[in-house]
Design an enzyme around this catalytic site. Structure first.
Site, short mmCIF file in Angstrom:
data_model
loop_
_atom_site.label_atom_id
_atom_site.label_comp_id
_atom_site.label_asym_id
_atom_site.label_seq_id
_atom_site.Cartn_x
_atom_site.Cartn_y
_atom_site.Cartn_z
N HIS A 1 109.82 67.22 -40.80
CA HIS A 1 110.47 68.48 -40.41
C HIS A 1 110.25 69.53 -41.51
O HIS A 1 110.53 69.30 -42.68
CB HIS A 1 111.97 68.28 -40.15
CG HIS A 1 112.56 69.49 -39.50
ND1 HIS A 1 112.58 69.68 -38.14
CD2 HIS A 1 113.10 70.61 -40.04
CE1 HIS A 1 113.11 70.84 -37.87
NE2 HIS A 1 113.43 71.44 -39.00
N ALA A 2 109.75 70.69 -41.11
CA ALA A 2 109.34 71.71 -42.08
C ALA A 2 110.50 72.18 -42.95
O ALA A 2 111.61 72.38 -42.46
CB ALA A 2 108.74 72.91 -41.33
N TYR B 1 120.52 79.65 -37.18
CA TYR B 1 119.33 80.01 -36.40
C TYR B 1 119.68 80.95 -35.26
O TYR B 1 118.86 81.78 -34.85
CB TYR B 1 118.64 78.76 -35.86
CG TYR B 1 118.23 77.79 -36.94
CD1 TYR B 1 117.17 78.08 -37.79
CD2 TYR B 1 118.92 76.60 -37.13
CE1 TYR B 1 116.80 77.20 -38.80
CE2 TYR B 1 118.55 75.70 -38.13
CZ TYR B 1 117.49 76.00 -38.96
OH TYR B 1 117.14 75.13 -39.96
N HIS C 1 107.48 81.30 -41.00
CA HIS C 1 108.92 81.06 -41.15
C HIS C 1 109.20 80.46 -42.54
O HIS C 1 110.07 80.95 -43.27
CB HIS C 1 109.41 80.12 -40.05
CG HIS C 1 110.83 79.69 -40.19
ND1 HIS C 1 111.87 80.32 -39.55
CD2 HIS C 1 111.40 78.70 -40.93
CE1 HIS C 1 113.01 79.75 -39.90
NE2 HIS C 1 112.76 78.75 -40.72
N GLU C 2 108.47 79.43 -42.89
CA GLU C 2 108.72 78.76 -44.18
C GLU C 2 108.43 79.71 -45.35
O GLU C 2 109.17 79.73 -46.33
CB GLU C 2 107.88 77.49 -44.30
CG GLU C 2 108.26 76.40 -43.30
CD GLU C 2 109.75 76.06 -43.29
OE1 GLU C 2 110.39 76.11 -44.37
OE2 GLU C 2 110.29 75.77 -42.21
N HIS D 1 111.27 81.83 -46.33
CA HIS D 1 112.18 81.19 -47.29
C HIS D 1 111.60 81.30 -48.70
O HIS D 1 112.31 81.64 -49.66
CB HIS D 1 112.33 79.70 -46.96
CG HIS D 1 113.11 79.40 -45.70
ND1 HIS D 1 114.35 79.93 -45.45
CD2 HIS D 1 112.83 78.59 -44.65
CE1 HIS D 1 114.79 79.46 -44.27
NE2 HIS D 1 113.88 78.65 -43.77
N HIS E 1 118.57 68.35 -37.34
CA HIS E 1 119.66 68.95 -38.11
C HIS E 1 120.97 68.19 -38.03
O HIS E 1 121.88 68.43 -38.82
CB HIS E 1 119.85 70.41 -37.68
CG HIS E 1 118.60 71.23 -37.87
ND1 HIS E 1 117.47 71.06 -37.09
CD2 HIS E 1 118.28 72.19 -38.76
CE1 HIS E 1 116.53 71.88 -37.48
NE2 HIS E 1 116.99 72.58 -38.49
N GLU F 1 117.06 82.32 -42.69
CA GLU F 1 116.25 81.85 -41.56
C GLU F 1 115.51 82.99 -40.86
O GLU F 1 114.57 82.75 -40.11
CB GLU F 1 117.13 81.11 -40.55
CG GLU F 1 117.77 79.84 -41.07
CD GLU F 1 116.76 78.83 -41.60
OE1 GLU F 1 115.59 78.87 -41.19
OE2 GLU F 1 117.15 78.00 -42.45
O1 X8Z Z 1 114.41 73.85 -38.69
C1 X8Z Z 1 113.78 74.88 -38.58
C2 X8Z Z 1 112.78 75.30 -39.64
C3 X8Z Z 1 113.19 74.86 -41.00
S1 X8Z Z 1 114.57 75.73 -41.61
C4 X8Z Z 1 111.43 74.71 -39.33
N1 X8Z Z 1 113.92 75.63 -37.46
C5 X8Z Z 1 114.82 75.25 -36.38
C6 X8Z Z 1 114.33 74.03 -35.64
O2 X8Z Z 1 113.19 73.60 -35.85
O3 X8Z Z 1 115.09 73.49 -34.83
C7 X8Z Z 1 113.26 76.90 -37.20
C8 X8Z Z 1 113.76 77.37 -35.88
C9 X8Z Z 1 114.85 76.42 -35.45
ZN ZN Z 2 114.07 77.74 -41.93
#
Ligand code: X8Z
Ligand code: ZN
Length: 608
Positions: free
Chosen positions: A350-351, A518, A380-381, A384, A508, A408
């Protein structure tokens, strides 16, 4: 780092508007010692910041090693380092109360509040269990697979592979199998999650919060109830747009899969949206795009043809930020980041973006695939990363976003400027879609951004109920699906498991990263985009605006980023936009032509 270094994140996230009751009560007890002085408070803050920064950096390093090389040993080491940081944070949070009544300079007052927005677990056993459970769940999610034939490793698929099936297959049986397989594995860490929630609540209560959900809602410079009301207000503003999109996608999915798979009313099975969590629907674009010559917005073919690898994709994204006048990423970023999935070990794919030493040792950790979706995640990354670099000269407690939604939103704001013309300029799209093809481009964006809104709203609706005890472990799935049906209009493709943990199939939840951020970010990024385009002197339709190479817009954005968490978030918002409140009118304006088009399409399709 940004979200795994939880201690520091919780500590430095944002100031509470008002302190919890228990903290105020504490103040009125007779003080043991004589009243503290301003000088003592300042010294306390200075020492606390130095101590926490050191422990946060150590915990960040251990977490990095763990998440890029999961073993029992690295798991134990990450948990231990986290425990030390958590112990210090709890101790300091309690001590900080002593200074609450003092008249201090604004910065110090804010730091004192920030320190008290974290949990305090004074019991050693609880703290140990908490950090171990946290590390175990993170690792379990990272390593998880679905094996079609249990026991036969050659039939096992990891999340990346399962997501590919969801994205590309049009075979409902295959989609359902991948969906169910991934969701079933989450049940293996349900017991741990239940225990974890319990201990977490204990820690939040020690600090005077009703539970951990209440602590999360207290991080927005306003009373927790006001935050919940604010998110509901924003959701009501965007809901009509979501409803139009949902109806359009329903009718198009019916054309593909038939009325047996896709009902004419009520929730739609969740495995048909091109995404494991039905949270973003852009993989459906080929199925739902406007008839006739529709805009091509997919850069995957160009990436493959031109051999643009993960690092090169990241270089391109960096190029957007430097075009705004921001600095080049440090050499160590290129040496230390994880860009692709290693073959020889387990990792958390997960990024995420990390600021390991809270200075210039910034890194990203991703398992980049050559797709349009991932190209946007890289932006997106780096949002950050550029935030982290911008606030690196702030004191430790202010090294954070104005609130977590701001953190975010930055990369996504920038990515809104990666318009088809920009992609064409980079050689990633063979042609620029004509203005009359804008509807296709807008539809593709809506499949990403509008589809996401109810999902990002409901994840914490669920968690708030779990943390408050309103939802008991035996009802986790029942309540999860009530929320998903109510807000997203999607349903489980098969009956619920006896002791399932479907919410736990989303990163998450086991990683315990709050999700409202988000939702906020998706409203805010359009507001920021509109303001930066205005700054750039742009006056056309918002979806055609790109701030690429615009130094004036870059300067505005950078000024906000450099503030970090030093001021309440509405002041940061004012610096970038001149506006005072979160406002969904920008996202509504952006998609206004699409709303008209969707409603007209829905009429025609319904009449068929
Ligand atoms: O978790 C993330 C990022 C890292 S903060 C990749 N996002 C959420 C997800 O993947 O569920 C970005 C958008 C929503
Ligand atoms: Zn993020």
């Amino acid at each position: 780092m940004f979200h795994t270094k939880k201690i520091a994140a919780a500590l430095a996230s944002v100031a509470a508007f008002s302190l919890p009751l228990a903290i105020q009560a504490q103040e009125s007890k007779p003080a043991k010692k004589s009243a503290p002085t301003v000088a003592e408070a300042e010294k306390f803050l200075k020492d606390a910041e130095a101590r926490l920064e050191k422990l946060a950096n150590a915990a960040g390093r251990a977490a990095w090693v763990y998440e890029t090389h999961i073993t029992d040993d690295t798991e134990a080491m990450a948990a231990q380092a986290n425990e030390l940081a958590l112990a210090a944070a709890g101790e300091i949070a309690i001590q900080a109360r002593r200074y609450n009544k003092l008249a201090l300079p604004a910065d110090s007052k804010r730091k004192l509040k920030l320190l008290q927005l974290s949990m305090s677990l004074s019991n050693d056993k609880d703290r140990e269990a908490y950090t171990q459970l946290s590390a175990q769940m993170n690792g379990a999610y990272g390593k998880a697979t679905y094996c079609k034939t249990p026991g036969d490793d050659s039939t096992c698929l990891n999340l990346g592979q399962l997501e590919n099936i969801l994205a590309t297959s049009r075979n409902p049986a295959e989609l359902k199998d991948a969906w169910l397989g991934w969701h079933a594995q989450a049940a293996t860490y349900k017991d741990r999650y239940v225990k974890y929630v319990d201990i977490s609540n204990k820690g939040s209560r020690e600090m005077g919060f009703a539970n951990t959900g209440a602590m999360w809602r207290s991080q927005y410079d306003m009373p927790p109830e006001a935050f919940a009301a604010e998110t509901e207000r924003l959701w009501q503003q965007v809901k009509p747009l979501y409803d139009s999109l949902h109806q359009y996608v329903r009718l198009k999915l019916q054309q593909t899969y038939g009325k047996d798979e896709v009902p004419s009313e009520g929730p739609i099975p969740a495995h048909l949206f091109g995404n494991m969590w039905s949270q973003s629907w852009d993989n459906l674009y080929p199925l739902v795009k406007p008839q006739g010559p529709a805009a091509n917005v997919d850069i995957a073919d160009s990436l493959k043809q031109k051999n643009i690898d993960a690092k090169a994709m990241t270089k391109m994204a960096e190029g957007f930020y430097t075009s705004l006048g921001m600095e080049a990423l440090p050499a160590s970023f290129w040496q230390k980041s994880q860009f692709t999935k290693p073959r020889d070990r387990e990792v958390v794919c997960h990024a995420s973006a990390w600021d390991v030493d809270n200075l210039t040792d910034v890194r990203i950790k991703m398992c980049i695939k050559p797709t349009t979706e991932e190209f946007l995640v890289i932006h997106h990354e780096l949002g950050h990363t550029y935030y982290q670099l911008a606030y690196r000269n702030q004191p430790f407690l202010f090294k954070n976003g104005a609130n977590d939604g701001f953190h975010e939103a930055i990369g996504d704001t920038v990515a809104l400027s990666t318009t088809p013309s920009y992609m064409h300029k980079l050689g990633l799209l063979p042609e620029v879609p004509a203005p009359e093809q804008d509807i296709g481009v807008l539809l593709d964006k809506a499949l990403q951004k509008i589809a996401f809104l109810p999902f990002s709203y409901l994840v914490d609706q669920w968690r708030w109920k779990v943390y408050s005890g309103e939802t008991k472990p035996q009802d986790y799935d029942k309540v999860w699906w009530e929320l998903r049906e109510k807000y997203q209009g999607v349903k489980r493709p098969a009956p619920m498991l006896a002791n399932g943990f479907d919410a736990g199939a989303k990163y998450h939840v086991p990683a315990d990263v709050p999700y409202s951020r988000y939702f906020i970010a998706h409203i805010l990024q359009f507001q920021l985009h509109r303001a930066l385009c205005r700054e750039a002197g742009y006056t056309g339709p918002l979806n055609r605006c790109s701030i690429y190479e615009n130094k004036a817009a870059g300067k505005k954005l950078q000024a906000m980023l450099e503030m970090g968490a030093s001021r309440p978030w509405n002041e940061a918002l004012r610096v970038a936009t001149g506006e005072d409140k979160l406002d969904a009118s920008a996202i509504i304006d952006y998609f206004a032509p699409l709303k008209v088009w969707l409603d007209a399409q829905n009429k025609v399709l319904m009449a068929k």
